[in-house]
Design a protein around this motif. Sequence first.
Motif, PDB file in Angstrom:
ATOM      1  N   LEU A  92       0.815  -1.218   0.000  1.00 31.36           N
ATOM      2  CA  LEU A  92       0.000   0.000   0.000  1.00 31.36           C
ATOM      3  C   LEU A  92       0.847   1.266   0.000  1.00 31.36           C
ATOM      4  O   LEU A  92       0.306   2.364  -0.049  1.00 31.36           O
ATOM      5  CB  LEU A  92      -0.937   0.011   1.216  1.00 31.36           C
ATOM      6  N   THR A  93       2.152   1.132   0.063  1.00 31.77           N
ATOM      7  CA  THR A  93       3.033   2.300   0.022  1.00 31.77           C
ATOM      8  C   THR A  93       3.747   2.417  -1.320  1.00 31.77           C
ATOM      9  O   THR A  93       4.554   3.323  -1.512  1.00 31.77           O
ATOM     10  CB  THR A  93       4.084   2.228   1.151  1.00 31.77           C
ATOM     11  N   GLU A  94       3.452   1.508  -2.250  1.00 34.94           N
ATOM     12  CA  GLU A  94       4.139   1.480  -3.544  1.00 34.94           C
ATOM     13  C   GLU A  94       3.206   1.941  -4.653  1.00 34.94           C
ATOM     14  O   GLU A  94       2.215   1.292  -4.962  1.00 34.94           O
ATOM     15  CB  GLU A  94       4.636   0.059  -3.846  1.00 34.94           C
ATOM     16  N   MET A  99       1.271   4.634  -4.757  1.00 33.22           N
ATOM     17  CA  MET A  99       0.074   5.371  -4.348  1.00 33.22           C
ATOM     18  C   MET A  99       0.323   6.045  -3.004  1.00 33.22           C
ATOM     19  O   MET A  99       1.300   5.736  -2.308  1.00 33.22           O
ATOM     20  CB  MET A  99      -1.115   4.416  -4.211  1.00 33.22           C
ATOM     21  N   PRO A 133      -0.542   6.127   0.593  1.00 34.39           N
ATOM     22  CA  PRO A 133      -1.161   5.113   1.455  1.00 34.39           C
ATOM     23  C   PRO A 133      -2.217   5.707   2.369  1.00 34.39           C
ATOM     24  O   PRO A 133      -2.108   6.862   2.809  1.00 34.39           O
ATOM     25  CB  PRO A 133       0.024   4.580   2.264  1.00 34.39           C
ATOM     26  N   ARG A 155      -8.854   1.392  -5.854  1.00 38.15           N
ATOM     27  CA  ARG A 155      -7.440   1.752  -5.704  1.00 38.15           C
ATOM     28  C   ARG A 155      -6.772   0.861  -4.660  1.00 38.15           C
ATOM     29  O   ARG A 155      -5.629   0.408  -4.848  1.00 38.15           O
ATOM     30  CB  ARG A 155      -7.369   3.233  -5.321  1.00 38.15           C
ATOM     31  N   ALA A 212      -3.765  -1.897  -5.316  1.00 36.48           N
ATOM     32  CA  ALA A 212      -2.503  -1.764  -4.589  1.00 36.48           C
ATOM     33  C   ALA A 212      -2.155  -3.024  -3.804  1.00 36.48           C
ATOM     34  O   ALA A 212      -0.986  -3.401  -3.710  1.00 36.48           O
ATOM     35  CB  ALA A 212      -2.573  -0.564  -3.655  1.00 36.48           C
ATOM     36  N   ALA A 248      -3.915  -0.677 -11.408  1.00 38.15           N
ATOM     37  CA  ALA A 248      -2.924  -1.729 -11.174  1.00 38.15           C
ATOM     38  C   ALA A 248      -1.745  -1.588 -12.135  1.00 38.15           C
ATOM     39  O   ALA A 248      -0.576  -1.718 -11.735  1.00 38.15           O
ATOM     40  CB  ALA A 248      -3.572  -3.100 -11.330  1.00 38.15           C
ATOM     41  N   MET A 275       0.544   1.108 -11.153  1.00 44.05           N
ATOM     42  CA  MET A 275       1.331   0.764  -9.969  1.00 44.05           C
ATOM     43  C   MET A 275       2.373  -0.318 -10.260  1.00 44.05           C
ATOM     44  O   MET A 275       3.085  -0.748  -9.353  1.00 44.05           O
ATOM     45  CB  MET A 275       0.403   0.281  -8.852  1.00 44.05           C
ATOM     46  N   ARG A 302       1.650  -3.426 -11.351  1.00 47.79           N
ATOM     47  CA  ARG A 302       1.142  -4.771 -11.132  1.00 47.79           C
ATOM     48  C   ARG A 302       0.844  -5.439 -12.481  1.00 47.79           C
ATOM     49  O   ARG A 302       0.645  -4.775 -13.492  1.00 47.79           O
ATOM     50  CB  ARG A 302      -0.139  -4.756 -10.302  1.00 47.79           C
TER      51      ARG A 302
END
Length: 381
Positions: free
Chosen positions: A94-96, A98, A100, A220, A224, A247, A250, A252
């Motif tokens: 959740l810190t990558e 975006m 958090p 979101r 994440a 995604a 981010m 993903r």
Amino acid sequence: MNDSERLAWIQLALTPYVGAESFLALIRHYGSARAALAAPAESVQKLVRHKQAVAAWDGDNAPATAAAEAALAWETQEHCRLMLLGDSDFPMMLTEGMTPPPLLFLRGRTELLHRPTVAVVGSRHATPQAARVARDFSHALSEKGVTVISGMACGIDTAAHQGALQARGGTIAVWGTGIDRIYPQTNKALAYQIAEQGLVISEFPLGTRPLAGNFPRRNRLIAALAQAVLVVEAATESGSLITAKLAAEMGREVMAVPGSIDNPHSKGCHKLIKEGAKLVECLNDIMQECPQLLQHTPPEHPAPQAVRNTAQHEENAVAAAPAEQPAEHPLLTALGYSPAHPDSLAQALNLPTAEIYAQLLELELENRVAALPGGRYQRVK
């Protein structure tokens, strides 16, 4: 973090109109939540994005205080937890890519946040075949120890949670309401089952209603938390495409299951595939695209050599013998994998329409076909 700072953190996170970005700006500037709450309004208004948030520093902090007290009372229930961004086990995912959330409401198995994860999302108005596909993929992923994430909406989300609950990987439901409000109500039993066997997550204050603006924020979080997103069925305007887009941004993996060209709910998946999403037909497609999903799953214990030799011998014997495939039901062959009306099936098979309806009823009772609006039928298996 001591108790007084934790209380201040929760109160600041639940202050109306203070979003995640403003929250972090305040923490960075003042060094702590207590210092941020004690700061003068004229100083705070330079940092918060929403001007109405300054009301909490002008003396009207009753809503934030009440929300914090309610949250702390809720946390005293069994298996309930308020997870803060400053906690040591806050998920790194959740810190990558975006900003958090400063606070999460959790109910259930928090260890699922630290396991391999795949989000399975799609249409709220899923066809029976797509719901079965979502359920089967989710069950297969969960059997591999992969946690399945979805949003507990009707349709594909529901099927994904149901499939995952049947195996060891578990499931995470991310809500677009307060964690004390179940939406949709038709999933009430499923919500309780997830809370007992999986994990429910919300970043919204208690009592938050299912407002339209909440669901992009929920999407979101889903994007994440997942290492990969699988879209099973989605129209071009579906919220699932928002999840897939987030995604991808981010970093993903994004994957999609193709469907019938006659199904408008498949066009979103086809769009994703055209744009570079991995086309998925089986579990192996997912595992080849995302080998990291198996890195943390417990290895299977190898059988003793004698057992392996015997098993290999039997396997070779079976492979050498020609396998007899059971003949498919003629009606299923005629139906194919696209919706069809009984009249067209009667014409294709040269049978009375009454006989076609009788066969369809039998297949429906066996859960091999499903009735659709407009009198049509679609193959499920």
